[in-house]
Design a protein around this motif. Sequence first.
Motif, PDB file in Angstrom:
ATOM      1  N   ALA A  93     -13.035  39.529 -15.847  1.00  0.00           N
ATOM      2  CA  ALA A  93     -13.298  40.050 -17.190  1.00  0.00           C
ATOM      3  C   ALA A  93     -12.684  39.126 -18.244  1.00  0.00           C
ATOM      4  O   ALA A  93     -13.307  38.855 -19.274  1.00  0.00           O
ATOM      5  N   ALA A  94     -11.472  38.632 -17.969  1.00  0.00           N
ATOM      6  CA  ALA A  94     -10.827  37.712 -18.904  1.00  0.00           C
ATOM      7  C   ALA A  94     -11.626  36.411 -19.018  1.00  0.00           C
ATOM      8  O   ALA A  94     -11.790  35.868 -20.123  1.00  0.00           O
ATOM      9  N   LYS A  95     -12.139  35.927 -17.890  1.00  0.00           N
ATOM     10  CA  LYS A  95     -12.959  34.714 -17.925  1.00  0.00           C
ATOM     11  C   LYS A  95     -14.242  34.947 -18.722  1.00  0.00           C
ATOM     12  O   LYS A  95     -14.673  34.080 -19.485  1.00  0.00           O
ATOM     13  N   ALA A  96     -14.862  36.110 -18.537  1.00  0.00           N
ATOM     14  CA  ALA A  96     -16.095  36.422 -19.271  1.00  0.00           C
ATOM     15  C   ALA A  96     -15.822  36.495 -20.771  1.00  0.00           C
ATOM     16  O   ALA A  96     -16.601  35.965 -21.585  1.00  0.00           O
ATOM     17  N   VAL A  97     -14.713  37.129 -21.145  1.00  0.00           N
ATOM     18  CA  VAL A  97     -14.359  37.214 -22.564  1.00  0.00           C
ATOM     19  C   VAL A  97     -14.079  35.823 -23.113  1.00  0.00           C
ATOM     20  O   VAL A  97     -14.526  35.486 -24.222  1.00  0.00           O
ATOM     21  N   GLN A  98     -13.368  34.997 -22.332  1.00  0.00           N
ATOM     22  CA  GLN A  98     -13.071  33.631 -22.781  1.00  0.00           C
ATOM     23  C   GLN A  98     -14.354  32.821 -22.947  1.00  0.00           C
ATOM     24  O   GLN A  98     -14.504  32.079 -23.916  1.00  0.00           O
TER      25      GLN A  98
END
Length: 122
Positions: A68-73
Motif C-alpha cells: 500500500a505504501a508503494k502504491a501511494v508512493q
Amino acid sequence: MPRDYELNRHIRYEVIGTKEDPSAKAQKARLAADEAVEKHQATLNEEWKVNMKSDWEARCQARHRVNAAKAVQKQLDGELKCTKAVLIEVRKEALRQLLERERSAYAKELEAEGKTFYTQRA
C-alpha cells in the motif's frame, strides 16, 4: 456402636471387595498418563496452529502495508511528475508573455524615436 467402627467396617469391606492386582493398577496409571500426554500434545498442536496462523496473518498485513505504501508512493510520484510538467508550461507561458510585453514596450520606444525593427524579407 461408635461411629469410627462403622467407618472402619465400611472401608474394610470396600477394600476387601476390590481385588485389583498391581499390574492392572500400573496399566491404568499408564493409560491415564498416556491420555494426559495425548491431551497435552493436542493442546500444543492447537496452540502451534493458532500461532502459525497468527504469524501468517501478521506477515500478510505487513506485506499489505508495504504494498500500500508503494502504491501511494507511485501515485504521488505520478502526481509530482504531472505537477512539474504543468509548472514548467506555466513558467514558459509567463516568460512568453513577459517577452512579448518587453518586445512591445521596446517597439513603442523605437516608434517614439521614429525607428523600427529590422525584418528581413524572405
